[in-house]
Design a protein around this motif. Structure first.
Motif, PDB file in Angstrom:
ATOM      1  N   ALA A  41       9.249  -1.639   7.229  1.00  0.00           N
ATOM      2  CA  ALA A  41       7.951  -0.763   7.059  1.00  0.00           C
ATOM      3  C   ALA A  41       8.511   0.470   6.314  1.00  0.00           C
ATOM      4  O   ALA A  41       9.702   0.819   5.824  1.00  0.00           O
ATOM      5  CB  ALA A  41       8.172  -0.167   8.818  1.00  0.00           C
ATOM      6  N   VAL A  42       7.396   1.229   5.931  1.00  0.00           N
ATOM      7  CA  VAL A  42       7.502   2.305   5.241  1.00  0.00           C
ATOM      8  C   VAL A  42       7.031   3.600   5.991  1.00  0.00           C
ATOM      9  O   VAL A  42       6.049   3.329   6.869  1.00  0.00           O
ATOM     10  CB  VAL A  42       6.542   2.226   4.056  1.00  0.00           C
ATOM     11  N   ARG A  43       7.652   4.452   5.793  1.00  0.00           N
ATOM     12  CA  ARG A  43       7.412   5.590   6.820  1.00  0.00           C
ATOM     13  C   ARG A  43       6.942   6.833   5.659  1.00  0.00           C
ATOM     14  O   ARG A  43       7.564   7.089   5.040  1.00  0.00           O
ATOM     15  CB  ARG A  43       8.697   6.310   7.467  1.00  0.00           C
ATOM     16  N   LEU A  44       5.554   7.386   6.260  1.00  0.00           N
ATOM     17  CA  LEU A  44       4.737   8.182   5.384  1.00  0.00           C
ATOM     18  C   LEU A  44       4.884   9.552   6.173  1.00  0.00           C
ATOM     19  O   LEU A  44       4.660   9.500   7.344  1.00  0.00           O
ATOM     20  CB  LEU A  44       3.634   7.620   4.965  1.00  0.00           C
ATOM     21  N   TRP A  45       4.742  10.659   5.616  1.00  0.00           N
ATOM     22  CA  TRP A  45       4.283  11.965   6.280  1.00  0.00           C
ATOM     23  C   TRP A  45       3.402  12.780   5.489  1.00  0.00           C
ATOM     24  O   TRP A  45       3.429  12.454   4.242  1.00  0.00           O
ATOM     25  CB  TRP A  45       5.677  12.441   6.834  1.00  0.00           C
ATOM     26  N   GLY A  46       2.990  13.775   6.065  1.00  0.00           N
ATOM     27  CA  GLY A  46       2.049  14.700   5.396  1.00  0.00           C
ATOM     28  C   GLY A  46       0.570  14.456   5.625  1.00  0.00           C
ATOM     29  O   GLY A  46       0.316  13.058   5.767  1.00  0.00           O
ATOM     30  N   ARG A  47      -0.475  15.394   5.509  1.00  0.00           N
ATOM     31  CA  ARG A  47      -1.757  15.041   5.894  1.00  0.00           C
ATOM     32  C   ARG A  47      -2.318  14.093   4.647  1.00  0.00           C
ATOM     33  O   ARG A  47      -2.989  13.151   5.167  1.00  0.00           O
ATOM     34  CB  ARG A  47      -2.710  16.288   6.003  1.00  0.00           C
ATOM     35  N   HIS A  48      -2.140  14.527   3.647  1.00  0.00           N
ATOM     36  CA  HIS A  48      -2.887  13.406   2.522  1.00  0.00           C
ATOM     37  C   HIS A  48      -2.501  12.261   2.515  1.00  0.00           C
ATOM     38  O   HIS A  48      -3.285  11.143   2.141  1.00  0.00           O
ATOM     39  CB  HIS A  48      -2.690  14.264   1.017  1.00  0.00           C
ATOM     40  N   ALA A  49      -1.135  12.107   2.644  1.00  0.00           N
ATOM     41  CA  ALA A  49      -0.335  10.485   2.333  1.00  0.00           C
ATOM     42  C   ALA A  49      -0.813   9.826   3.632  1.00  0.00           C
ATOM     43  O   ALA A  49      -1.016   8.728   3.384  1.00  0.00           O
ATOM     44  CB  ALA A  49       1.086  10.910   2.093  1.00  0.00           C
ATOM     45  N   VAL A  50      -0.778  10.430   4.667  1.00  0.00           N
ATOM     46  CA  VAL A  50      -1.193   9.664   5.990  1.00  0.00           C
ATOM     47  C   VAL A  50      -2.639   9.472   6.049  1.00  0.00           C
ATOM     48  O   VAL A  50      -2.789   8.441   6.307  1.00  0.00           O
ATOM     49  CB  VAL A  50      -0.675  10.393   7.185  1.00  0.00           C
ATOM     50  N   GLU A  51      -3.278  10.425   5.854  1.00  0.00           N
ATOM     51  CA  GLU A  51      -4.933  10.420   5.846  1.00  0.00           C
ATOM     52  C   GLU A  51      -5.319   9.060   4.886  1.00  0.00           C
ATOM     53  O   GLU A  51      -5.882   8.343   5.096  1.00  0.00           O
ATOM     54  CB  GLU A  51      -5.595  11.494   5.748  1.00  0.00           C
ATOM     55  N   ALA A  52      -4.689   9.153   3.710  1.00  0.00           N
ATOM     56  CA  ALA A  52      -5.272   8.152   2.547  1.00  0.00           C
ATOM     57  C   ALA A  52      -4.734   6.757   3.065  1.00  0.00           C
ATOM     58  O   ALA A  52      -5.296   5.734   2.804  1.00  0.00           O
ATOM     59  CB  ALA A  52      -4.534   8.394   1.316  1.00  0.00           C
ATOM     60  N   ALA A  53      -3.510   6.668   3.607  1.00  0.00           N
ATOM     61  CA  ALA A  53      -3.024   5.295   4.214  1.00  0.00           C
ATOM     62  C   ALA A  53      -3.956   4.897   5.469  1.00  0.00           C
ATOM     63  O   ALA A  53      -4.284   3.536   5.373  1.00  0.00           O
ATOM     64  CB  ALA A  53      -1.767   5.540   4.639  1.00  0.00           C
ATOM     65  N   LEU A  54      -4.173   5.829   6.254  1.00  0.00           N
ATOM     66  CA  LEU A  54      -5.202   5.240   7.550  1.00  0.00           C
ATOM     67  C   LEU A  54      -6.352   4.670   6.914  1.00  0.00           C
ATOM     68  O   LEU A  54      -7.145   4.214   7.521  1.00  0.00           O
ATOM     69  CB  LEU A  54      -5.256   6.415   8.330  1.00  0.00           C
ATOM     70  N   MET A  55      -6.966   5.504   5.909  1.00  0.00           N
ATOM     71  CA  MET A  55      -8.377   4.978   5.213  1.00  0.00           C
ATOM     72  C   MET A  55      -8.105   3.915   4.230  1.00  0.00           C
ATOM     73  O   MET A  55      -9.072   3.264   3.863  1.00  0.00           O
ATOM     74  CB  MET A  55      -8.961   6.240   4.684  1.00  0.00           C
ATOM     75  N   ASN A  56      -7.049   3.439   3.978  1.00  0.00           N
ATOM     76  CA  ASN A  56      -6.915   2.374   2.933  1.00  0.00           C
ATOM     77  C   ASN A  56      -6.915   0.921   3.584  1.00  0.00           C
ATOM     78  O   ASN A  56      -6.296   0.601   4.511  1.00  0.00           O
ATOM     79  CB  ASN A  56      -5.581   2.425   2.241  1.00  0.00           C
ATOM     80  N   LYS A  62       4.318  11.596  -0.475  1.00  0.00           N
ATOM     81  CA  LYS A  62       3.920  13.064  -0.170  1.00  0.00           C
ATOM     82  C   LYS A  62       3.668  13.640  -1.557  1.00  0.00           C
ATOM     83  O   LYS A  62       3.012  14.275  -1.769  1.00  0.00           O
ATOM     84  CB  LYS A  62       5.120  13.529   0.484  1.00  0.00           C
ATOM     85  N   SER A  63       4.678  13.313  -2.829  1.00  0.00           N
ATOM     86  CA  SER A  63       4.341  13.740  -4.028  1.00  0.00           C
ATOM     87  C   SER A  63       3.121  13.418  -4.796  1.00  0.00           C
ATOM     88  O   SER A  63       2.586  13.976  -5.339  1.00  0.00           O
ATOM     89  CB  SER A  63       5.522  13.389  -4.924  1.00  0.00           C
ATOM     90  N   ALA A  64       2.568  12.089  -4.112  1.00  0.00           N
ATOM     91  CA  ALA A  64       1.248  11.411  -4.797  1.00  0.00           C
ATOM     92  C   ALA A  64       0.409  11.899  -4.092  1.00  0.00           C
ATOM     93  O   ALA A  64      -0.826  11.767  -4.767  1.00  0.00           O
ATOM     94  CB  ALA A  64       1.609   9.897  -4.762  1.00  0.00           C
ATOM     95  N   SER A  65       0.290  12.549  -3.038  1.00  0.00           N
ATOM     96  CA  SER A  65      -0.766  13.519  -2.204  1.00  0.00           C
ATOM     97  C   SER A  65      -1.914  12.585  -2.045  1.00  0.00           C
ATOM     98  O   SER A  65      -3.177  12.876  -2.340  1.00  0.00           O
ATOM     99  CB  SER A  65      -1.302  14.576  -3.066  1.00  0.00           C
ATOM    100  N   GLY A  66      -1.725  11.089  -1.588  1.00  0.00           N
ATOM    101  CA  GLY A  66      -2.822  10.190  -1.356  1.00  0.00           C
ATOM    102  C   GLY A  66      -3.058   9.328  -2.574  1.00  0.00           C
ATOM    103  O   GLY A  66      -3.625   8.169  -2.155  1.00  0.00           O
ATOM    104  N   ALA A  67      -2.340   9.355  -3.629  1.00  0.00           N
ATOM    105  CA  ALA A  67      -2.672   8.603  -4.850  1.00  0.00           C
ATOM    106  C   ALA A  67      -2.020   7.178  -4.738  1.00  0.00           C
ATOM    107  O   ALA A  67      -2.383   6.299  -5.348  1.00  0.00           O
ATOM    108  CB  ALA A  67      -2.272   9.164  -6.124  1.00  0.00           C
ATOM    109  N   LEU A  68      -1.086   7.182  -3.966  1.00  0.00           N
ATOM    110  CA  LEU A  68      -0.132   5.853  -3.642  1.00  0.00           C
ATOM    111  C   LEU A  68      -1.249   4.706  -3.095  1.00  0.00           C
ATOM    112  O   LEU A  68      -0.904   3.637  -3.459  1.00  0.00           O
ATOM    113  CB  LEU A  68       0.917   6.067  -2.801  1.00  0.00           C
ATOM    114  N   GLU A  69      -2.214   5.096  -2.295  1.00  0.00           N
ATOM    115  CA  GLU A  69      -3.192   4.254  -1.690  1.00  0.00           C
ATOM    116  C   GLU A  69      -4.378   3.854  -2.720  1.00  0.00           C
ATOM    117  O   GLU A  69      -4.985   2.976  -2.471  1.00  0.00           O
ATOM    118  CB  GLU A  69      -3.660   5.063  -0.565  1.00  0.00           C
ATOM    119  N   VAL A  70      -4.226   4.268  -3.926  1.00  0.00           N
ATOM    120  CA  VAL A  70      -5.607   4.335  -4.646  1.00  0.00           C
ATOM    121  C   VAL A  70      -5.191   3.892  -6.318  1.00  0.00           C
ATOM    122  O   VAL A  70      -6.051   3.184  -6.837  1.00  0.00           O
ATOM    123  CB  VAL A  70      -6.643   5.368  -4.732  1.00  0.00           C
ATOM    124  N   VAL A  71      -4.000   3.930  -6.608  1.00  0.00           N
ATOM    125  CA  VAL A  71      -3.757   3.604  -7.761  1.00  0.00           C
ATOM    126  C   VAL A  71      -2.887   2.324  -8.131  1.00  0.00           C
ATOM    127  O   VAL A  71      -1.609   2.638  -7.520  1.00  0.00           O
ATOM    128  CB  VAL A  71      -2.847   4.825  -8.565  1.00  0.00           C
TER     129      VAL A  71
END
Length: 283
Positions: free
Chosen positions: A47-62, A178-187
């Motif tokens: 598993a991968v553990r994510l934290w922070g609003r932007h990272a978690v929100e983007a993962a939930l919407m992906n 967290k550093s990617a601020s959601g971009a991990l899910e789209v790039v």
């Protein structure tokens, strides 16, 4: 191999928090309960553990993400842009409990998500898209903060993918996300076994490979063509390896002041991506 991202880059833009009400969007969840380890910032096996609003929100919407479990404060869930499915596995916790789930002093913002790693993707799957979108190639850039920041810039400037060598790049992680601020899910983040061979494939697809080097004879603006571009950046200090330099079509420098020796690699990537985005179209 690589990490596939769900959706277009405009979904990866981090928005500023404000007091205005936001339209509700459905958050996606494929639930599977798990028991989570504490204290390391790492998810359980596989598993991968994510934290922070932007990272978690983007993962939930992906839609490409499979989610296992969310630990959250009620305030953290209330801040999400959307509604969790009714059966989504949530364990309510206080701030101190969440701090024990993440890396030391990590800003979790009331949200910690355990999920599956993103699916694999191959390089040829991103080389047949819009030729105006640049490709970013990283040679042994291992700091997760830098790779995350580069993913964020890649999303901002509509890059088609980020390519790294599998053995000399950080793993998918909460710190990087967290550093990617959601971009991990789209790039698309493509991890290859042999970076030189990947650069050959990039050239065969019609990309002009520009290596960023402080000793380059040309500035980046002078070296940029009108066609597809691959920006190649090396690790701080060492720069690109000799074999990778040999696989570039041109070396170019950023025209920075002599008052400073070099830029952080993530800053250099952001500036180079901006230069590509604002170059004349050649018409």
């Amino acid at each position: 191999m690589a990490k596939r991202r769900g959706g277009q880059h405009d979904r990866g833009q981090g928005s500023q928090d404000s007091g205005e009400a936001r339209p509700s969007r459905a958050l996606r969840g494929r639930a599977g309960r798990m028991s989570g380890g504490r204290g390391s910032g790492r998810g359980s096996a596989g598993a991968v553990r994510l934290w922070g609003r932007h990272a978690v929100e983007a993962a939930l919407m992906n839609p490409e993400r499979k989610h296992r479990k969310l630990w959250a404060t009620r305030e953290g869930v209330a801040a999400l842009d959307g509604e969790l499915p009714a059966d989504f596995p949530v364990e309510w916790a206080d701030v101190a409990d969440l701090a024990r789930l993440v890396a030391r002093d990590a800003p979790h913002q009331g949200l910690v998500l355990d999920c599956e790693p993103l699916p694999d993707l191959f390089l040829d799957e991103v080389l047949t898209g819009d030729p105006a979108r640049p490709l970013v190639v990283l040679d042994q850039v291992t700091d997760p903060h830098n790779v995350g920041a580069i993913l964020r810039s890649a999303a901002a400037f509509n890059a088609c993918a980020v390519v790294t060598q599998d053995r000399h790049a950080p793993p998918e992680s909460g710190t990087l996300a967290k550093s990617a601020s959601g971009a991990l899910e789209v790039v698309p983040w493509i991890r290859v076994v042999n970076l030189a061979r990947a650069l050959d494939e990039v050239a065969e697809a019609g990309y002009w490979r520009i290596g960023l080097d402080g000793d380059g004879e040309l500035t980046l603006g002078e070296a940029l063509p009108t066609g597809p571009v691959a920006l190649v950046l090396g690790a701080e200090g060492e720069g690109m390896r000799h074999n990778i330099i040999q696989h570039c079509d041109a070396l170019a420098r950023l025209p920075i002041s002599s008052a400073i020796e070099s830029l952080n690699v993530s800053n250099a990537a952001a500036i180079a991506l901006y230069a590509v985005a604002t170059r004349p179209d050649g018409d």
